[in-house]
Scaffold this motif. Structure first.
Motif, PDB file in Angstrom:
ATOM      1  N   ALA A  95      -8.460  -0.256   3.403  1.00 23.01           N
ATOM      2  CA  ALA A  95      -7.653  -1.467   2.876  1.00 23.01           C
ATOM      3  C   ALA A  95      -7.238  -2.273   3.953  1.00 23.01           C
ATOM      4  CB  ALA A  95      -6.738  -1.119   1.867  1.00 23.01           C
ATOM      5  N   ALA A  96      -7.222  -3.722   3.976  1.00 22.52           N
ATOM      6  CA  ALA A  96      -6.577  -4.309   4.840  1.00 22.52           C
ATOM      7  C   ALA A  96      -5.128  -4.517   4.886  1.00 22.52           C
ATOM      8  CB  ALA A  96      -7.329  -5.806   4.931  1.00 22.52           C
ATOM      9  N   CYS A  97      -4.387  -4.719   5.665  1.00 26.80           N
ATOM     10  CA  CYS A  97      -2.957  -4.866   5.913  1.00 26.80           C
ATOM     11  C   CYS A  97      -2.838  -6.349   5.241  1.00 26.80           C
ATOM     12  CB  CYS A  97      -2.129  -4.941   7.390  1.00 26.80           C
ATOM     13  SG  CYS A  97      -2.024  -3.149   7.813  1.00 26.80           S
ATOM     14  N   GLY A  98      -1.508  -6.434   4.573  1.00 29.04           N
ATOM     15  CA  GLY A  98      -1.226  -7.650   3.863  1.00 29.04           C
ATOM     16  C   GLY A  98      -1.811  -7.857   2.412  1.00 29.04           C
ATOM     17  N   THR A  99      -2.313  -6.626   1.933  1.00 30.58           N
ATOM     18  CA  THR A  99      -2.848  -6.439   0.446  1.00 30.58           C
ATOM     19  C   THR A  99      -1.868  -5.569  -0.029  1.00 30.58           C
ATOM     20  OG1 THR A  99      -4.608  -4.881   1.151  1.00 30.58           O
ATOM     21  CG2 THR A  99      -4.981  -7.158   1.454  1.00 30.58           C
ATOM     22  N   GLU A 100      -2.178  -5.515  -1.334  1.00 30.51           N
ATOM     23  CA  GLU A 100      -1.383  -4.396  -2.214  1.00 30.51           C
ATOM     24  C   GLU A 100      -2.204  -3.010  -1.766  1.00 30.51           C
ATOM     25  OE1 GLU A 100      -0.583  -3.100  -6.978  1.00 30.51           O
ATOM     26  OE2 GLU A 100      -2.473  -4.263  -6.451  1.00 30.51           O
ATOM     27  N   SER A 101      -3.500  -3.239  -1.692  1.00 31.80           N
ATOM     28  CA  SER A 101      -4.194  -1.870  -1.288  1.00 31.80           C
ATOM     29  C   SER A 101      -3.895  -1.518  -0.065  1.00 31.80           C
ATOM     30  CB  SER A 101      -5.612  -2.182  -1.317  1.00 31.80           C
ATOM     31  OG  SER A 101      -6.283  -2.403  -2.659  1.00 31.80           O
ATOM     32  N   GLY A 102      -3.524  -2.336   0.969  1.00 36.23           N
ATOM     33  CA  GLY A 102      -3.061  -1.878   2.181  1.00 36.23           C
ATOM     34  C   GLY A 102      -1.622  -1.126   2.036  1.00 36.23           C
ATOM     35  N   ALA A 103      -0.752  -1.576   1.317  1.00 38.18           N
ATOM     36  CA  ALA A 103       0.451  -0.812   1.104  1.00 38.18           C
ATOM     37  C   ALA A 103       0.014   0.378   0.324  1.00 38.18           C
ATOM     38  CB  ALA A 103       1.297  -1.656   0.178  1.00 38.18           C
ATOM     39  N   LYS A 104      -0.766   0.783  -0.549  1.00 41.79           N
ATOM     40  CA  LYS A 104      -1.081   1.736  -1.021  1.00 41.79           C
ATOM     41  C   LYS A 104      -1.720   2.874   0.112  1.00 41.79           C
ATOM     42  CE  LYS A 104      -1.777   0.318  -5.515  1.00 41.79           C
ATOM     43  NZ  LYS A 104      -2.657  -0.176  -6.747  1.00 41.79           N
ATOM     44  N   PRO A 113       4.929   0.980   4.574  1.00 43.17           N
ATOM     45  CA  PRO A 113       4.023  -0.121   4.618  1.00 43.17           C
ATOM     46  C   PRO A 113       4.678  -1.198   6.051  1.00 43.17           C
ATOM     47  CG  PRO A 113       4.576   0.507   2.388  1.00 43.17           C
ATOM     48  CD  PRO A 113       5.319   1.378   3.345  1.00 43.17           C
ATOM     49  N   CYS A 114       3.759  -1.637   6.432  1.00 40.83           N
ATOM     50  CA  CYS A 114       3.910  -2.624   7.455  1.00 40.83           C
ATOM     51  C   CYS A 114       4.652  -4.042   6.814  1.00 40.83           C
ATOM     52  CB  CYS A 114       2.871  -3.233   8.003  1.00 40.83           C
ATOM     53  SG  CYS A 114       1.595  -4.134   7.328  1.00 40.83           S
ATOM     54  N   GLY A 115       5.321  -4.709   7.456  1.00 41.14           N
ATOM     55  CA  GLY A 115       5.834  -5.884   6.668  1.00 41.14           C
ATOM     56  C   GLY A 115       5.079  -6.851   5.767  1.00 41.14           C
ATOM     57  N   SER A 116       3.662  -6.991   6.306  1.00 40.92           N
ATOM     58  CA  SER A 116       2.859  -8.012   5.671  1.00 40.92           C
ATOM     59  C   SER A 116       2.360  -7.284   4.308  1.00 40.92           C
ATOM     60  CB  SER A 116       1.445  -8.337   6.438  1.00 40.92           C
ATOM     61  OG  SER A 116       1.070  -7.141   6.787  1.00 40.92           O
ATOM     62  N   CYS A 117       2.267  -5.922   4.349  1.00 41.37           N
ATOM     63  CA  CYS A 117       2.021  -5.083   3.183  1.00 41.37           C
ATOM     64  C   CYS A 117       3.025  -4.993   1.866  1.00 41.37           C
ATOM     65  CB  CYS A 117       1.512  -3.562   3.664  1.00 41.37           C
ATOM     66  SG  CYS A 117      -0.283  -3.515   4.177  1.00 41.37           S
ATOM     67  N   LYS A 118       4.316  -4.710   2.459  1.00 40.66           N
ATOM     68  CA  LYS A 118       5.623  -4.843   1.682  1.00 40.66           C
ATOM     69  C   LYS A 118       5.592  -6.189   1.010  1.00 40.66           C
ATOM     70  CE  LYS A 118       8.682  -2.030   4.103  1.00 40.66           C
ATOM     71  NZ  LYS A 118       9.891  -1.851   5.060  1.00 40.66           N
ATOM     72  N   GLU A 119       5.294  -7.415   1.779  1.00 36.01           N
ATOM     73  CA  GLU A 119       5.323  -8.572   1.285  1.00 36.01           C
ATOM     74  C   GLU A 119       4.246  -8.888   0.048  1.00 36.01           C
ATOM     75  OE1 GLU A 119       4.930 -11.917   4.048  1.00 36.01           O
ATOM     76  OE2 GLU A 119       6.766 -10.780   5.014  1.00 36.01           O
TER      77      GLU A 119
END
Length: 139
Positions: A95-104, A113-119
């Motif tokens: 899953a790419a960063c900056g996505t809900e799946s990235g946060a998971k 989670p990185c900043g873009s994933c948190k957002e």
């Protein structure tokens, strides 16, 4: 450059890519990527059956995890079965960063989670009108 021979043909290249010899190069690509019509699938497989590089083609499709079309006379289900029989695991794209799946993904890996994933996660929660717990957002 030395002359190389592949399937009875001579090439000026050092090696010949099996795709250069494939019969499907000479037909409309849509034939090899049929919709769900069994007749169309059978037509593509019949072309493969006459192809001199069917073995190399099917091997490539199995080992690379090709998901679409008819390759080496095999459809997606047949290639998936061959992969399982050989012990290959399902290929997944992370899953790419900056996505809900990235946060998971971050959380599954025991990471914050990185900043873009948190957002992205907060935006999804806002769309769903779900209030995240303070413990998850504070991280």
């Amino acid at each position: 450059m030395s002359m190389g021979s592949v399937h009875g043909t001579t090439s000026t290249r050092e090696t010949t890519d099996w795709r250069d010899q494939a019969l499907c190069r000479e037909v409309d690509p849509e034939i090899m990527f049929p919709e769900s019509s069994q007749t169309a699938i059978d037509e593509a497989k019949q072309l493969c059956a006459r192809c001199p590089v069917i073995d190399a083609c099917s091997e490539w499709a199995i080992t690379t995890g090709e998901q679409f079309g008819i390759w080496g006379g095999m459809d997606q289900g047949q290639r998936a079965k061959a992969r399982r029989e050989r012990g290959f695991t399902a290929a997944r794209t992370p899953a790419a960063c900056g996505t809900e799946s990235g946060a998971k993904r971050h959380r599954r890996n025991g990471e914050d989670p990185c900043g873009s994933c948190k957002e992205a996660q907060l935006a999804v929660w806002a769309q769903r009108r779900v209030r995240p717990s303070r413990a998850r957002v504070a991280a």
